[in-house]
Design an enzyme around this catalytic site. Sequence first.
Site, PDB file in Angstrom:
ATOM      1  N   LEU A  15       0.726  -1.193   0.031  1.00 34.37           N
ATOM      2  CA  LEU A  15       0.026   0.049   0.168  1.00 34.37           C
ATOM      3  C   LEU A  15       0.843   1.369  -0.013  1.00 34.37           C
ATOM      4  CD1 LEU A  15      -2.444  -1.367   2.786  1.00 34.37           C
ATOM      5  CD2 LEU A  15      -2.993  -0.914   0.202  1.00 34.37           C
ATOM      6  N   SER A  16       2.277   1.209   0.068  1.00 35.28           N
ATOM      7  CA  SER A  16       2.928   2.069   0.129  1.00 35.28           C
ATOM      8  C   SER A  16       3.144   2.977  -1.303  1.00 35.28           C
ATOM      9  CB  SER A  16       4.626   1.832   0.269  1.00 35.28           C
ATOM     10  OG  SER A  16       4.513   1.343   1.671  1.00 35.28           O
ATOM     11  N   LYS A  65      15.031  -6.036   5.913  1.00 32.41           N
ATOM     12  CA  LYS A  65      14.914  -5.191   7.065  1.00 32.41           C
ATOM     13  C   LYS A  65      16.344  -5.427   7.644  1.00 32.41           C
ATOM     14  CE  LYS A  65      10.586  -3.776   7.818  1.00 32.41           C
ATOM     15  NZ  LYS A  65       9.436  -3.502   8.680  1.00 32.41           N
ATOM     16  N   ASP A 100       9.709   2.527  11.692  1.00 29.87           N
ATOM     17  CA  ASP A 100       8.620   1.836  12.217  1.00 29.87           C
ATOM     18  C   ASP A 100       8.463   2.128  13.699  1.00 29.87           C
ATOM     19  OD1 ASP A 100       7.879  -0.007  10.002  1.00 29.87           O
ATOM     20  OD2 ASP A 100       9.609  -1.345  10.562  1.00 29.87           O
ATOM     21  N   GLY A 127      10.554  -8.260  14.328  1.00 31.80           N
ATOM     22  CA  GLY A 127      11.089  -7.047  13.999  1.00 31.80           C
ATOM     23  C   GLY A 127      10.119  -5.870  14.381  1.00 31.80           C
ATOM     24  N   ASN A 147       6.484 -12.891  24.964  1.00 36.09           N
ATOM     25  CA  ASN A 147       6.703 -13.524  23.649  1.00 36.09           C
ATOM     26  C   ASN A 147       6.644 -15.044  23.715  1.00 36.09           C
ATOM     27  OD1 ASN A 147       7.260 -13.282  20.722  1.00 36.09           O
ATOM     28  ND2 ASN A 147       9.234 -14.159  21.183  1.00 36.09           N
ATOM     29  N   ALA A 151      12.795 -16.811  25.470  1.00 37.88           N
ATOM     30  CA  ALA A 151      14.307 -16.234  25.598  1.00 37.88           C
ATOM     31  C   ALA A 151      14.478 -15.184  24.773  1.00 37.88           C
ATOM     32  CB  ALA A 151      15.149 -17.517  25.001  1.00 37.88           C
ATOM     33  N   LYS A 152      13.659 -15.127  23.580  1.00 32.48           N
ATOM     34  CA  LYS A 152      13.698 -13.992  22.603  1.00 32.48           C
ATOM     35  C   LYS A 152      13.351 -12.537  23.211  1.00 32.48           C
ATOM     36  CE  LYS A 152      12.228 -14.074  18.140  1.00 32.48           C
ATOM     37  NZ  LYS A 152      11.205 -14.523  17.086  1.00 32.48           N
TER      38      LYS A 152
HETATM   39  P1  ATR Z   1       7.891  -9.338  12.410  1.00 32.86           P
HETATM   40  O1  ATR Z   1       9.080  -8.900  11.646  1.00 32.86           O
HETATM   41  O2  ATR Z   1       6.606  -8.974  11.612  1.00 32.86           O
HETATM   42  O3  ATR Z   1       7.488  -8.920  13.760  1.00 32.86           O
HETATM   43  P2  ATR Z   1       8.760 -12.094  13.055  1.00 32.86           P
HETATM   44  O4  ATR Z   1      10.064 -11.495  13.285  1.00 32.86           O
HETATM   45  O5  ATR Z   1       8.405 -13.254  12.077  1.00 32.86           O
HETATM   46  O6  ATR Z   1       7.762 -10.884  12.375  1.00 32.86           O
HETATM   47  O7  ATR Z   1       8.078 -12.006  14.328  1.00 32.86           O
HETATM   48  C1  ATR Z   1       6.774 -12.658  14.655  1.00 32.86           C
HETATM   49  C2  ATR Z   1       6.342 -12.429  15.891  1.00 32.86           C
HETATM   50  O8  ATR Z   1       5.069 -13.001  16.196  1.00 32.86           O
HETATM   51  C3  ATR Z   1       7.269 -13.364  17.033  1.00 32.86           C
HETATM   52  O9  ATR Z   1       7.133 -12.691  18.231  1.00 32.86           O
HETATM   53  C4  ATR Z   1       6.387 -14.725  17.181  1.00 32.86           C
HETATM   54  O10 ATR Z   1       6.947 -15.230  18.234  1.00 32.86           O
HETATM   55  P3  ATR Z   1       8.103 -16.319  18.494  1.00 32.86           P
HETATM   56  O11 ATR Z   1       9.251 -15.511  18.918  1.00 32.86           O
HETATM   57  O12 ATR Z   1       7.700 -17.204  19.470  1.00 32.86           O
HETATM   58  O13 ATR Z   1       8.122 -16.957  17.159  1.00 32.86           O
HETATM   59  C5  ATR Z   1       5.144 -14.053  17.250  1.00 32.86           C
HETATM   60  N1  ATR Z   1       4.062 -15.317  16.656  1.00 32.86           N
HETATM   61  C6  ATR Z   1       3.991 -15.675  15.621  1.00 32.86           C
HETATM   62  N2  ATR Z   1       2.953 -16.572  15.674  1.00 32.86           N
HETATM   63  C7  ATR Z   1       2.486 -16.643  16.945  1.00 32.86           C
HETATM   64  C8  ATR Z   1       1.330 -17.376  17.628  1.00 32.86           C
HETATM   65  N3  ATR Z   1       0.780 -18.232  16.815  1.00 32.86           N
HETATM   66  N4  ATR Z   1       1.239 -17.183  18.843  1.00 32.86           N
HETATM   67  C9  ATR Z   1       2.115 -16.382  19.460  1.00 32.86           C
HETATM   68  N5  ATR Z   1       3.230 -15.641  18.996  1.00 32.86           N
HETATM   69  C10 ATR Z   1       3.528 -15.706  17.396  1.00 32.86           C
END
Ligand code: ATR
Length: 269
Positions: A15-16, A65, A100, A127, A147, A151-152
């Site tokens: 959409l940018s 990114k 962002d 991200g 999260n 750990a993340k």
């Molecule tokens: P973005 O750059 O859009 O943030 P990403 O780097 O792939 O995308 O991150 C996705 C986020 O959504 C992560 O925090 C992920 O959790 P994990 O670190 O445990 O993978 C979270 N996420 C994705 N699907 C999920 C789900 N079904 N339930 C809870 N968290 C979810």
Amino acid sequence: MQVYGLVGNPVGHSLSPPMHEAAYEATGVDARYVTFEPELSAIEAAITGADALGIAGLNVTIPFKQDVLELVDPDPLAERIGAVNTIDFGPDGPVGYNTDAAGVTRALERHGVELDGSAAVVVGAGGAGRAAAFALADAGSSVHIANRTPAKAEELASAVPGATGGGLDTLDRIHDADILVNATSVGMEAPDETPVPASYLHADLAVLDAVYTPIETRLLREAADAGAVTVDGAWMLLLQGVEAFEVWTGLDAPVEAMNTALRSHLSDD
Ligand code: ATR
């Protein structure tokens, strides 16, 4: 005429272009905004080539990114977040920004949310979660990151001033929070899913959902039912674009024109 654009793979449904071209039209800036979809292995050649061709600026999206950080001179915020979504090609080479982060804070502020001194819960540590956590902490918020992979969240929290992190079992921190940001993909194209049980939502909360397809997610619907302030993901998309326009042109962005263009294209989908 200046050329701006978006580099990602895929970028087909972005959409940018309509959002930025509406800004050029409203301000009289002589520019076009186009999309580029390089092969995953060709990002370095793409950035070098864009610089050589005199492209004025690029937005960067998934999956580039993080890779682009090494290819530009990142500003301090982009470096801390570890991701660049906006490149400005200046006389001294490409400079990288992360707009962002401003997308998150400007979206909340536009809805009257006070950030300084607030308590925020960010769900997600990818991200979008990284950008939201740094942006909110820098604006004076005390941030908790929850999260699925604890750990993340803990690793991110250790880099963000004053932040704490944990698993989804720490979502109960929302009870005492002023701000909730969904920075996961949960709810995207799946209207029956939500990252946060409705029982955690309350009337003293402002809820920003980074998901914008659908525009009204289950999380936002349940937040509105609980009496919370709701901020949909199109605001974040809009205001990261507003910030990029301002970085590139030095002008105040025509926010209303960009918002109208964005929302009319969202409703076409
Ligand atoms: P973005 O750059 O859009 O943030 P990403 O780097 O792939 O995308 O991150 C996705 C986020 O959504 C992560 O925090 C992920 O959790 P994990 O670190 O445990 O993978 C979270 N996420 C994705 N699907 C999920 C789900 N079904 N339930 C809870 N968290 C979810």
